[in-house]
Structures are given as C-alpha cells and as structure tokens.
Design a protein around this motif. Structure first.
Motif, mmCIF file in Angstrom:
data_model
loop_
_atom_site.group_PDB
_atom_site.id
_atom_site.type_symbol
_atom_site.label_atom_id
_atom_site.label_comp_id
_atom_site.label_asym_id
_atom_site.label_seq_id
_atom_site.Cartn_x
_atom_site.Cartn_y
_atom_site.Cartn_z
ATOM 1 N N MET A 152 98.149 35.239 -1.421
ATOM 2 C CA MET A 152 98.925 36.061 -0.510
ATOM 3 C C MET A 152 98.617 37.541 -0.719
ATOM 4 O O MET A 152 98.565 38.294 0.230
ATOM 5 N N VAL A 153 98.408 37.958 -1.948
ATOM 6 C CA VAL A 153 98.090 39.355 -2.242
ATOM 7 C C VAL A 153 96.775 39.749 -1.585
ATOM 8 O O VAL A 153 96.653 40.856 -1.053
ATOM 9 N N VAL A 154 95.813 38.848 -1.579
ATOM 10 C CA VAL A 154 94.514 39.138 -0.971
ATOM 11 C C VAL A 154 94.659 39.344 0.536
ATOM 12 O O VAL A 154 94.079 40.271 1.104
ATOM 13 N N VAL A 155 95.481 38.509 1.178
ATOM 14 C CA VAL A 155 95.700 38.643 2.624
ATOM 15 C C VAL A 155 96.367 39.984 2.921
ATOM 16 O O VAL A 155 95.988 40.691 3.860
ATOM 17 N N ALA A 156 97.364 40.361 2.119
ATOM 18 C CA ALA A 156 98.039 41.652 2.309
ATOM 19 C C ALA A 156 97.054 42.802 2.104
ATOM 20 O O ALA A 156 97.066 43.788 2.858
ATOM 21 N N TRP A 157 96.190 42.692 1.108
ATOM 22 C CA TRP A 157 95.208 43.726 0.836
ATOM 23 C C TRP A 157 94.239 43.867 2.010
ATOM 24 O O TRP A 157 93.942 44.974 2.454
ATOM 25 N N ILE A 158 93.765 42.751 2.531
ATOM 26 C CA ILE A 158 92.833 42.776 3.668
ATOM 27 C C ILE A 158 93.512 43.369 4.903
ATOM 28 O O ILE A 158 92.924 44.191 5.611
ATOM 29 N N ALA A 159 94.769 42.983 5.151
ATOM 30 C CA ALA A 159 95.504 43.522 6.297
ATOM 31 C C ALA A 159 95.697 45.031 6.146
ATOM 32 O O ALA A 159 95.524 45.797 7.107
ATOM 33 N N GLY A 160 96.049 45.477 4.944
ATOM 34 C CA GLY A 160 96.219 46.906 4.704
ATOM 35 C C GLY A 160 94.923 47.672 4.862
ATOM 36 O O GLY A 160 94.894 48.776 5.429
ATOM 37 N N LEU A 161 93.835 47.103 4.376
ATOM 38 C CA LEU A 161 92.522 47.725 4.519
ATOM 39 C C LEU A 161 92.138 47.837 5.992
ATOM 40 O O LEU A 161 91.686 48.891 6.460
ATOM 41 N N LEU A 162 92.341 46.772 6.736
ATOM 42 C CA LEU A 162 92.046 46.779 8.168
ATOM 43 C C LEU A 162 92.889 47.826 8.892
ATOM 44 O O LEU A 162 92.390 48.576 9.737
ATOM 45 N N PHE A 163 94.175 47.900 8.531
ATOM 46 C CA PHE A 163 95.075 48.891 9.127
ATOM 47 C C PHE A 163 94.580 50.307 8.824
ATOM 48 O O PHE A 163 94.492 51.149 9.721
ATOM 49 N N GLY A 164 94.251 50.565 7.561
ATOM 50 C CA GLY A 164 93.780 51.893 7.169
ATOM 51 C C GLY A 164 92.486 52.286 7.867
ATOM 52 O O GLY A 164 92.344 53.417 8.339
#
Length: 136
Positions: free
Chosen positions: A1-13
């Motif tokens: 789940m942490v990896v998915v959140a990290w990827i989503a945050g990276l995409l958002f940024g």
C-alpha cells in the motif's frame, strides 16, 4: 500500500510541475479575473474532474473496498456550516494573496526557494495550532 501511495504522490507532483501549477505567477494570473486573466489552469482542473469522476463512478460506486482491500472513506457530512465557510474563506484569502496552494507548495520545495520553505513551515504551524484549538 505504501508503494501505491508513493507512486500516486509522485504522479501528482509531476503533474503539478508539468502543468506549471507550482508557479505562483500562473496561479495568481488564473485568480486575477480581468483583462490579464490566464485561463490555462482550467484545463488542469477539468482534466482532474474527468479522471476523478470516471474513477468514482466506475470503481468506487461499484465496490466496497479498494483493490488493496481498504474501505473507501467517503464524506458523510453534507451540511454547510460556519466552520466550513470560515475555513474555505481563510484558505481562499491565503491562496489569493500568495498564489500558492498546499500541494504545489510542497512540490515547489524542490526549487530551494526559501520563501516557499517559510510558507510550508507557517502552514504546518497553523495546522498544528488549529488541531490544538479544535481538540479543546
């Protein structure tokens, strides 16, 4: 789940940087509804609305849990009260004065500009103190 959140945050940024939403000049130009109005951020907003709406109706409305097994936490309060209006007004005034929204401010920290660091620090201090006031 942490990896998915990290990827989503990276995409958002990355999306914030590519769309230039991290530029206070661009944001203030959008908020300045006059002869110098910059409507380009409407495309960013419309794109976000289309992606979110599609995901909401195709996924969230049809499932009780996410792919990772987490329950969706949808808002239940629908009442427009003084706290909501006051908070929105304070947020809007702050955004309008400097042209920096919290998400883009965090992304802009990578530029190394100290005023952005000061803005983020002040934002975090404000969030800390309002939680203290609300808990009383």
């Amino acid at each position: 789940m942490v990896v998915v959140a990290w990827i989503a945050g990276l995409l958002f940024g990355v999306g914030l940087v590519v769309s230039d939403m991290v530029s206070p000049t661009r944001v203030i130009g959008f908020l300045h509804v006059s002869s110098q109005w910059d409507p380009t951020l409407i495309f960013v907003m419309v794109g976000a609305i289309i992606v979110f709406s599609s995901g909401y109706w195709l996924v969230i409305k049809r499932r009780e849990k996410s792919i990772l097994g987490q329950r969706y936490e949808l808002p239940t309060r629908r009442k427009i009260d003084v706290q909501l209006v006051l908070g929105a007004a304070i947020f809007g005034v702050g955004w309008g004065l400097v042209g920096i929204c919290p998400g883009p401010a965090l992304t802009s920290l990578t530029s190394g500009a100290w005023p952005l660091g000061l803005f983020v620090l002040a934002m975090l201090v404000g969030m800390y103190f309002i939680e203290k006031v609300k808990s009383r």
